[in-house]
Design an enzyme around this catalytic site. Structure first.
Site, short mmCIF file in Angstrom:
data_model
loop_
_atom_site.label_atom_id
_atom_site.label_comp_id
_atom_site.label_asym_id
_atom_site.label_seq_id
_atom_site.Cartn_x
_atom_site.Cartn_y
_atom_site.Cartn_z
N HIS A 43 0.83 -1.20 0.00
CA HIS A 43 0.00 0.00 0.00
C HIS A 43 0.86 1.25 0.00
O HIS A 43 0.57 2.22 -0.72
CB HIS A 43 -0.93 -0.01 1.23
N ASP A 248 62.94 -2.35 10.09
CA ASP A 248 63.81 -1.40 10.79
C ASP A 248 63.24 -1.06 12.17
O ASP A 248 62.19 -1.58 12.56
CB ASP A 248 64.04 -0.14 9.96
N LYS A 270 68.20 1.27 11.80
CA LYS A 270 69.21 2.33 11.78
C LYS A 270 68.77 3.43 12.74
O LYS A 270 67.62 3.88 12.72
CB LYS A 270 69.37 2.93 10.38
N GLY A 301 58.89 1.94 8.41
CA GLY A 301 57.98 2.76 9.19
C GLY A 301 57.41 3.88 8.34
O GLY A 301 58.08 4.44 7.48
N ILE A 306 58.45 8.71 1.84
CA ILE A 306 58.54 9.97 2.59
C ILE A 306 59.62 9.79 3.66
O ILE A 306 59.37 9.23 4.73
CB ILE A 306 57.19 10.36 3.20
N MET A 383 62.42 13.33 12.31
CA MET A 383 63.77 13.09 12.86
C MET A 383 64.42 14.39 13.32
O MET A 383 65.59 14.66 13.04
CB MET A 383 64.65 12.41 11.79
#
Length: 467
Positions: A43, A248, A270, A301, A306, A383
């Site tokens: 309906h 690493d 490193k 990582g 990058i 870093m």
């Protein structure tokens, strides 16, 4: 086994759907996607539902259900909240031997609609026989996370070569072994990488040669900033294929543990003045293992490209003609900023963001300070812990206000995350009273002001929460 799983071809088959609400809408999407001719009766019908059915070539009947609507119907689905109507529909369908599904009422069903993983032509169906639909959907979610969407394209590619493989390999076992290698080897990886044309060429050549070369290959995998949940599906899939894993110090142990239990693990970490394995030796190891015919995962990582020296590694691989794939990862800037409650850009504070390394190859900090000191931008230093005093000094010297906010994020996205907020003028002094250890990320800019507002979850006390 309460139900025998069957896959039904509904293309151009008349199917009756009773109901006009949200449940009927969900079922109609499945029917229309399968190519059924949907006849909808109710309906009241949701506008979206009506449009979907009509656009797919079906019809909508606004009114009461009648048993005459079952004539020449292939499948019936009752999606109403009217128990009496559902029982009537079920009884009529059983009497006529028409498959019927009554939503959320297994006792009235002769067929069950399962939870579906659609990787057409690969279709995976999961059902609890109507006893626990939520559990079936949960299982579907788990499986979906491990089955790449590209499996559908892989299935289509395989279908194009089925006859050629049959002709090339008369023995059925030979065909099976060939397809097993093809569907989990370099041909499949080409498809997963989006290069279907190259995959087709490779598969055609393999059929002519009678074998597939499953030789060595290297996967440069971005492991993200630390939280294992930030790994991509592709990264996890390739990691679990690898025979050897080189990782690493920036890769979280929990991520390394995701590799195959029998995989060889090689630590190549490193630190700033402590290179456990020099970069050139890492490059040579990648070539060595690949030439031995092994699948090699190079876990890095963040993102390999990058400040991850991934470019140097693939240069070496390309020089030696070693096949490789690069899997992007969430870079530390994006991950750490998000978990610290600091947006890297914001309409009111920063319209651009720059990523720079805190020290160069010769350990100097020779950066374009005039550009980095410009207003309305966020600068992220990777870093940069050792060079932090020079960073603050140079930014102030070249015009960045001394009260510019700065944040230092230690081991971002992990359970050991620590965030220290100060200004360019006060950060160095503040760190004399803080215990901070690498890896760290430095964020400079007005966006740091937003941390107090957006990092509310760090103060949230689950013990007092009303949940």
């Amino acid at each position: 086994m309460d139900f025998l799983p069957l896959f039904t071809d509904l293309r151009n088959k008349p199917c009756l759907l009773i109901g006009g609400g949200q449940v009927a809408l969900r079922k109609s999407r499945l029917l229309c996607k399968a190519g059924a001719q949907v006849r909808l009766v109710s309906h009241e019908i949701l506008p979206e539902l009506s449009s979907l059915v009509l656009n797919a070539g079906g019809e909508c009947i606004r009114g009461d259900y009648g048993d005459h609507l079952l004539d020449n119907v292939f499948l019936v689905i009752a999606a109403t909240d009217d128990q009496a109507l559902n029982s009537r529909v079920s009884a009529a369908c059983h009497q006529r031997h028409i498959p019927v599904n009554v939503v959320d009422d297994p006792a009235l069903c002769s067929v069950i609609l399962p939870a579906i993983i659609d990787r057409s032509p690969l279709i995976i169906a999961i059902s609890s026989g109507g006893k626990s639909p939520v559990l079936a959907r949960m299982m579907r979610s788990r499986l979906e996370a491990s089955i790449p969407a590209a499996y559908g394209r892989l299935g289509n590619l395989a279908s194009q070569f089925r006859d050629a493989v049959k002709e090339r390999f008369e023995d059925i076992e030979d065909r099976r072994h060939f397809w097993e290698k093809a569907l989990q080897g370099p041909v499949a990886e080409m498809v997963f990488a989006g290069n279907d044309k190259a995959a087709a060429t490779m598969l055609g050549d393999a059929i002519k040669n009678g074998s597939i070369d499953n030789g060595g290959e290297v996967y440069l995998i971005g492991a993200g900033p630390g939280d294992p949940d930030l790994m991509t599906f592709k990264a996890l899939r390739l990691l679990q294929r690898a025979d050897v894993v080189l990782y690493d110090r920036l890769v979280a142990p929990a991520i390394v543990d995701m590799c195959r239990k029998d995989a060889e693990r090689v630590y190549v970490g490193k630190a700033r003045s402590d290179h456990a394995v020099p970069q050139q030796d890492i490059n040579s190891l990648l070539v060595k293992y690949a030439r031995e015919g092994k699948k090699v995962a190079r876990l890095k990582g963040g993102d390999p490209f990058i400040f991850g020296r991934g470019g140097e590694e693939i240069e070496e691989l390309a020089q030696h003609k070693i096949p490789f794939q690069v899997v992007p990862g969430i870079t530390a800037a994006a991950g750490c900023a998000s978990y610290a409650g600091i947006p890297l850009t914001h309409r009111d504070y920063a319209q651009s963001v720059r990523f720079v390394t805190g020290h160069l190859k010769d350990n100097s900090i020779n950066l374009p300070w005039q550009e980095l000191a410009k207003p309305a931008q966020t600068v992220v230093f990777y870093m940069g812990l050792i060079g932090l005093p020079s960073i603050c000094e140079k930014l102030i010297e070249f015009g960045r206000p001394a009260d510019t906010p700065i944040a230092l994020v230690q081991q971002g996205t992990t359970s050991d995350q620590k965030v220290v907020v100060a200004t360019l003028a006060t950060m160095v002094e503040k760190l004399k009273h803080e215990t901070v250890r690498a890896p760290t990320l430095i964020i400079v800019g007005e966006v740091v002001k937003l941390r107090e507002k957006l990092a509310w979850y760090e103060k949230y006390d689950l013990a007092k929460a009303d949940i």
